[in-house]
Write a protein that holds these residues in place. Structure first.
Motif, PDB file in Angstrom:
ATOM      1  N   LEU A   1     -13.485 -23.198   1.870  1.00  0.00           N
ATOM      2  CA  LEU A   1     -14.604 -22.218   2.006  1.00  0.00           C
ATOM      3  C   LEU A   1     -14.860 -21.877   3.582  1.00  0.00           C
ATOM      4  CD1 LEU A   1     -16.968 -21.405   0.468  1.00  0.00           C
ATOM      5  CD2 LEU A   1     -18.441 -23.537   1.363  1.00  0.00           C
ATOM      6  N   HIS A   2     -14.739 -20.605   3.914  1.00  0.00           N
ATOM      7  CA  HIS A   2     -14.821 -20.024   5.287  1.00  0.00           C
ATOM      8  C   HIS A   2     -16.041 -19.611   5.788  1.00  0.00           C
ATOM      9  CE1 HIS A   2     -10.243 -19.811   4.583  1.00  0.00           C
ATOM     10  NE2 HIS A   2     -10.375 -19.289   3.297  1.00  0.00           N
ATOM     11  N   LYS A   3     -16.234 -19.444   7.262  1.00  0.00           N
ATOM     12  CA  LYS A   3     -17.367 -19.030   7.702  1.00  0.00           C
ATOM     13  C   LYS A   3     -17.832 -17.775   7.011  1.00  0.00           C
ATOM     14  CE  LYS A   3     -19.798 -18.046  11.851  1.00  0.00           C
ATOM     15  NZ  LYS A   3     -19.854 -18.261  13.391  1.00  0.00           N
ATOM     16  N   ARG A   4     -16.916 -16.671   6.733  1.00  0.00           N
ATOM     17  CA  ARG A   4     -17.067 -15.678   6.205  1.00  0.00           C
ATOM     18  C   ARG A   4     -17.817 -15.508   4.600  1.00  0.00           C
ATOM     19  NH1 ARG A   4     -11.614 -16.004   5.746  1.00  0.00           N
ATOM     20  NH2 ARG A   4     -10.590 -15.928   3.658  1.00  0.00           N
ATOM     21  N   ASP A   5     -17.279 -16.615   4.104  1.00  0.00           N
ATOM     22  CA  ASP A   5     -18.037 -17.011   2.920  1.00  0.00           C
ATOM     23  C   ASP A   5     -19.521 -17.308   2.952  1.00  0.00           C
ATOM     24  OD1 ASP A   5     -15.599 -16.386   1.768  1.00  0.00           O
ATOM     25  OD2 ASP A   5     -14.968 -18.639   1.925  1.00  0.00           O
ATOM     26  N   LEU A   6     -19.790 -18.056   3.887  1.00  0.00           N
ATOM     27  CA  LEU A   6     -21.160 -18.461   3.965  1.00  0.00           C
ATOM     28  C   LEU A   6     -22.012 -17.346   4.202  1.00  0.00           C
ATOM     29  CD1 LEU A   6     -20.654 -21.841   5.835  1.00  0.00           C
ATOM     30  CD2 LEU A   6     -20.815 -21.610   3.507  1.00  0.00           C
ATOM     31  N   LEU A   7     -21.479 -16.273   5.149  1.00  0.00           N
ATOM     32  CA  LEU A   7     -22.283 -15.179   5.460  1.00  0.00           C
ATOM     33  C   LEU A   7     -22.114 -14.039   4.417  1.00  0.00           C
ATOM     34  CD1 LEU A   7     -20.928 -14.907   8.956  1.00  0.00           C
ATOM     35  CD2 LEU A   7     -23.098 -15.738   8.238  1.00  0.00           C
ATOM     36  N   ALA A   8     -21.263 -14.231   3.532  1.00  0.00           N
ATOM     37  CA  ALA A   8     -21.115 -13.040   2.428  1.00  0.00           C
ATOM     38  C   ALA A   8     -22.427 -13.284   1.368  1.00  0.00           C
ATOM     39  CB  ALA A   8     -19.925 -13.142   1.555  1.00  0.00           C
ATOM     40  N   ASP A   9     -23.253 -12.368   1.122  1.00  0.00           N
ATOM     41  CA  ASP A   9     -24.488 -12.391   0.355  1.00  0.00           C
ATOM     42  C   ASP A   9     -24.109 -12.198  -0.906  1.00  0.00           C
ATOM     43  OD1 ASP A   9     -27.278 -12.914  -0.074  1.00  0.00           O
ATOM     44  OD2 ASP A   9     -27.342 -10.703  -0.488  1.00  0.00           O
ATOM     45  N   THR A  10     -24.441 -13.198  -1.733  1.00  0.00           N
ATOM     46  CA  THR A  10     -24.400 -13.071  -3.189  1.00  0.00           C
ATOM     47  C   THR A  10     -25.634 -13.686  -3.774  1.00  0.00           C
ATOM     48  OG1 THR A  10     -23.256 -15.076  -3.870  1.00  0.00           O
ATOM     49  CG2 THR A  10     -21.940 -13.567  -3.071  1.00  0.00           C
TER      50      THR A  10
END
Length: 324
Positions: free
Chosen positions: A249-258
């Motif tokens: 789980l990357h930081k970009r995943d935490l920022l990607a809105d779903t």
């Protein structure tokens, strides 16, 4: 007349001997299957082809003399010991089928459940080419998303059962447990309906494998909902990423809105994210008495729970960043 009588007596004596002579089975146990709708002739031939009997006509004659030809039941059978033809007939007419089993694991997704069904050799695979929506329609389930609706447990199978029948049993079992737990829930919980509680239970299921911690995990998330805080639960984010999740789980995943990103969106995700077990359902509806708002993994399967951000940051430094 005398010759006929002698012939009948001879045939009767032979049948008596045949009926009580153990079948010449090559090894034990022996498994075999009788197809639904088979005639007595077809049954005897299926037994011969599967190595249960040597002669189809002898077994067929015995069944007809004993009046059992029309009483044989289809199914999957197992012979675990030496068996005579008359004992075999008794087993077949009483329908003493050997049940198989399939196990659905707590925390599995609906996709994993479908894969287990598709791979099971004893089932009739009626749902293989069906969409999720078609399966829900076939089961008369009102929800539009199948995730979390089926109870993880061991289910016994009569070989030849449809996978639809197993799904129906798993759905009905989940509805039974959910209704029972909902009826005895703690007052004042922030759920509008049992489905929301099921969604919370699925998050609890994915957050910890320790049954003793589930009520505390539930308390943290319920406290956060009550305080207007975002849940910030990684398993929900991972579920929302789907095939795009690469194992980390990357930081970009935490920022990607779903719809399932509980870092970017408030409240519960729109659906469950897995199949919760009974302990997680119970915890979601009976959380521990705690003011905790945070938890962090210790690295041994357990967690440290904190009431405020300062305590939580210290725990993160100790157990994650320092590696202790």
């Amino acid at each position: 007349m005398v010759l006929l009588l002698v012939a009948l007596l001879g045939m009767g004596g032979y049948l008596f001997w045949y009926a009580r002579t153990p079948l010449p089975l090559k090894s034990l146990p022996v498994e075999f299957t009788l197809k639904p709708g088979s005639s007595m002739t077809a049954v005897a031939e299926q037994l011969r082809q599967q190595g249960v009997i040597d002669s189809a006509w002898q077994f067929r004659l015995l069944a007809r003399v004993l009046g059992d030809a029309a009483r044989i039941k289809a199914g999957h059978y197992t012979l675990g010991r030496a068996t005579t033809p008359v004992e075999l007939l008794r087993k077949l007419t009483q329908g003493e089928v050997s049940l198989r089993e399939i196990v659905f694991i707590e925390g599995w997704t609906f996709q994993q459940m479908r894969e287990a069904l598709d791979a099971h050799p004893a089932l009739r695979h009626d749902t293989t080419n069906m969409s999720e929506a078609q399966i829900l329609t076939a089961l008369n389930i009102p929800e539009t998303h199948a995730e979390g609706l089926f109870f993880p447990a061991k289910y016994y199978i009569d070989p030849g059962n449809s996978d639809i029948s197993i799904l129906r049993r798993a759905y009905e079992t989940m509805q039974m447990h959910l209704a029972k737990e909902w009826a005895t829930r703690q007052p004042g919980l922030p759920y509008e309906n049992p489905y929301q509680a099921l969604t919370m239970a699925s998050i609890i299921e994915k957050e910890t494998g320790m049954a003793s911690e589930r009520p505390l995990i539930a308390a943290v998330f319920i406290n956060r909902l009550r305080n207007g805080m975002r849940l910030q639960t990684d398993p929900s984010v991972i579920y929302g990423l789907g095939d795009a999740f690469d194992g980390n789980l990357h930081k970009r995943d935490l920022l990607a809105d779903t719809p399932y990103n509980t870092y970017t969106r408030a409240g519960l995700p729109p659906t469950p994210i897995a199949m919760p077990g009974l302990d997680s359902i119970h915890a979601a509806l009976n959380p521990a008495s705690s003011q905790a708002l945070y938890f962090v993994a210790k690295g041994n399967g357990s967690h440290v729970f904190s009431d405020n951000l300062e305590e939580h940051n210290r725990a993160v430094m100790r157990y994650q960043k320092s590696g202790n």
